[in-house]
Structure formats: C-alpha cells, structure tokens
Scaffold this motif. Sequence first.
Motif: not given
Length: 146
Positions: A122-141
């Motif tokens: 996550v950044q703002d339009e100035t390029g400042k880094l605000l948050a990082t993360g990772s996720g696991a997701f499952r695809r659903i048709p």
Amino acid sequence: MTEPNAKPSLAEMLAWRGSSGIVDFVGHRISELGAEHAVVELDIGAQFMNRGGSVHGGIYCLLMDTAGGYAGVYSEDPDNLHSFITVSLSTNFIGSPDGDRLIVTGRLRGGGRSTFFSDIEVQDETGKLLATGSGAFRRIPTKRAD
C-alpha cells in the motif's frame, strides 16, 4: 465490444465480473488488472478515518485483500472466470499517508490451480510506503455477470 483476437479492455473485464456490495459501499476501484498483478485505488475521505485521524487499518486490509486476490484471477476469457476467497491475510502497518489516495498493488507469487499466494503493498500517490502484506487465496469458478 472487443474485436476477435484483441485484448479486452479493463472496463470489459470488470463488467464480466459485475460489482459487489462492498465495492459499491466503499468506492474503491481496480485501476490495473493483468497477468499476475492488480492495482486497487481509493480516494481518502473522512469516512475512512479512525479516531486518531489516520486511515483505519481495516480499510488497508480491505484494499489489500482485493488487490492480492485479483492478482491471481486474471482472465481475458469471459467464459473462464474465477473469483477468490481469502484463506489468510497478513498485514504490516508502516505509516500514514501524506497524499489523498491509497494505491494498493498485489503481485502473484505462486501457487497451484486452486490456491495461490500474493504479496501486497500500500502506497499513497506520493510513493510513500504505508503497509505491506501477503495473502493466501483460493480460486472459485464463477459465471459471467454481464
């Protein structure tokens, strides 16, 4: 309408999927969608602030969930669409925005046919880094909405 063998526009690909109540309510938008990445944006408003005057962490999580999930379900074929459900989402809050818009980028990092993993910033339009993360997701048709 897309010409035969032409890449569909972002607007066409999003129309295939339809909308959702949370998107309509919050107002975030997908500004880029490609193979292995997605960008979600939200204009910061008073309705997204916590009592301390910063963007509420739940807003970051919502946007990170959306960008991370969409990074793994890109399709140019309206008859081969997938949605996603979130298995896990880890978030690291780093700072508060200096700008007026949140820009969240999800990048597909791996996985298989049904489960995939994304890294998210996550950044703002100035390029400042605000948050990082990772996720696991499952695809659903899913079926075409339009």
